[in-house]
Design an enzyme around this catalytic site. Structure first.
Site, PDB file in Angstrom:
ATOM      1  N   TYR A 137       0.032  27.135  23.705  1.00 14.47           N
ATOM      2  CA  TYR A 137      -1.138  27.712  24.404  1.00 14.47           C
ATOM      3  C   TYR A 137      -2.435  27.148  23.807  1.00 14.47           C
ATOM      4  CZ  TYR A 137      -4.353  31.586  25.758  1.00 14.47           C
ATOM      5  OH  TYR A 137      -5.382  32.352  26.245  1.00 14.47           O
ATOM      6  N   GLY A 141      -5.667  33.300  39.656  1.00 12.73           N
ATOM      7  CA  GLY A 141      -5.155  34.280  38.687  1.00 12.73           C
ATOM      8  C   GLY A 141      -5.807  35.638  38.889  1.00 12.73           C
ATOM      9  N   LYS A 188      -5.507  24.755  25.317  1.00 17.10           N
ATOM     10  CA  LYS A 188      -6.909  25.183  25.359  1.00 17.10           C
ATOM     11  C   LYS A 188      -7.821  24.088  24.770  1.00 17.10           C
ATOM     12  CE  LYS A 188      -6.210  28.881  27.610  1.00 17.10           C
ATOM     13  NZ  LYS A 188      -6.551  28.883  29.035  1.00 17.10           N
TER      14      LYS A 188
HETATM   15  C1  AKB Z   1      -3.435  35.873  23.699  1.00 17.44           C
HETATM   16  O1  AKB Z   1      -3.243  36.751  22.856  1.00 17.44           O
HETATM   17  O2  AKB Z   1      -2.672  34.925  23.900  1.00 17.44           O
HETATM   18  C2  AKB Z   1      -4.725  35.942  24.514  1.00 17.44           C
HETATM   19  C3  AKB Z   1      -5.810  35.137  23.895  1.00 17.44           C
HETATM   20  C4  AKB Z   1      -6.475  35.585  22.654  1.00 17.44           C
HETATM   21  O3  AKB Z   1      -6.155  34.126  24.413  1.00 17.44           O
HETATM   22  N1  AKB Z   1      -5.131  37.301  24.671  1.00 17.44           N
END
Ligand code: AKB
Length: 330
Positions: free
Chosen positions: A154, A19, A158
């Protein structure tokens, strides 16, 4: 003689960054190259190609990290010993394409950890995020160990990724280190597909058009950090003695927290005619599920983390550097 040969072989071990064309990678690679030498840091990308100066500064390879064998080829070609794994689909993009977010974020991490185990890497870095927290997480002074119930794809990747890192450390001895990055503010490369992206866009629009329509509400306070601090944290945690790394999921990391209204007011100190309006969209809900202020005392106590930029210093630096880049006077 044998000792000398072993030492030379050791010196030739290389660092790989996945990345590397992204927001953090494009600044981490030059910082690592300045520290360890251009030839020792292999930058990789997949869909987006870097600019010519970045490509010419040191080795660059096109690698699909989803494909373990193509990553293996590069690991063997350069005798890789350390990986900074930054590839990730971010929060807003992940909500638009959850399958892609799951596949990219989980498969690439699993591939990296498997190869780190197989090739006995000395260290792995992986980027987690404040998105690992969720609506039931305490929003103020969010502790290192607390409820984690993210409601974005997301965020799910994580939390799962953090547990996977810890698993590979405990079961296989992979020396993996990770940070829960807050929103990162920078002028070199635009972020893409995040919820905290407004805090970068606002600078571009303030400089170019003297106005900005923010996609979050004016009081949506979130943890943020200027890029030089993020790079410093990333290099510092990787340099720390293994005994100092007591958290193998991911460390809370903080610098400053502010709302869109607060950053707009700070920008107005430099550009008095700047106007910010608020047109919240689907990203507001994501922001509401995240902490406002993070307690990062574990990182500070364990490996000596310390930030440098507050809101005022970061705003001044961004306006100066981005103004120069865009050719816009304040
Ligand atoms: C997002 O906004 O998705 C990223 C993060 C806070 O991981 N910048």
């Amino acid at each position: 003689m044998t000792v000398r040969v072993i030492c030379m072989a050791k010196e030739m071990k290389k660092i790989l960054v996945t990345g590397s064309v992204g927001q953090i990678g494009s600044e981490l690679v030059p910082a690592l190259r300045a520290k360890y030498g251009n030839e020792n840091v292999i930058a990789t990308g997949y869909k987006t190609m870097p600019g010519e100066s970045f490509r010419n500064a040191g080795p660059f390879e096109i690698v699909d990290v989803m494909d373990k064998d193509s990553l293996r080829v590069i690991i063997e070609k350069y005798d890789i010993d350390t990986i900074y794994h930054l590839v990730s689909v971010l929060s807003a993009m992940g909500e638009k394409n959850p399958n892609l977010a799951w596949d990219v974020n989980m498969i690439t991490l699993k591939n990296v950890l498997d190869l780190a185990k197989e090739y006995e890497f000395s260290r792995v870095f992986w980027a987690s995020s404040i998105a690992a927290f969720g609506p039931s997480t305490p929003k103020d002074n969010t502790p290192q160990l607390t409820v984690m119930d993210p409601n974005t794809m997301y965020g799910l990747t994580k939390v799962a990724g953090e547990l996977l890192c810890n698993y590979y450390f405990v079961k296989h001895g992979v020396d993996v280190r990770s940070l829960r990055y807050p929103g990162i503010i920078s002028y070199k490369t635009l972020p893409g597909g995040g919820t905290t992206d407004y805090a970068v866009e606002i600078f571009y629009e303030a400089l170019k058009n003297r106005k900005y329509a923010c996609f979050l509400k004016e009081d949506a306070t979130l943890p943020m950090m200027h890029m030089p601090d993020a790079i410093k944290a990333t290099i510092d945690i990787m340099q720390a003695e293994p005994s100092k790394i007591k958290t193998r999921t991911s460390y809370n990391l903080a610098a400053v927290s502010f709302s869109p209204k607060e950053i707009a007011e700070e920008i107005k100190k430099h550009i008095p005619e700047f106007e910010c309006t608020y047109e919240p969209d689907f990203r507001q809900k994501i922001a509401e599920s995240w902490p406002k202020v993070i307690d990062d005392s574990s990182a500070r106590n364990d490996w000596g983390w310390k930030h440098e930029f507050g809101l005022a210093e970061m705003t001044k630096d961004m306006l100066e550097k981005l103004g120069e880049k865009l050719g816009v006077n304040l």
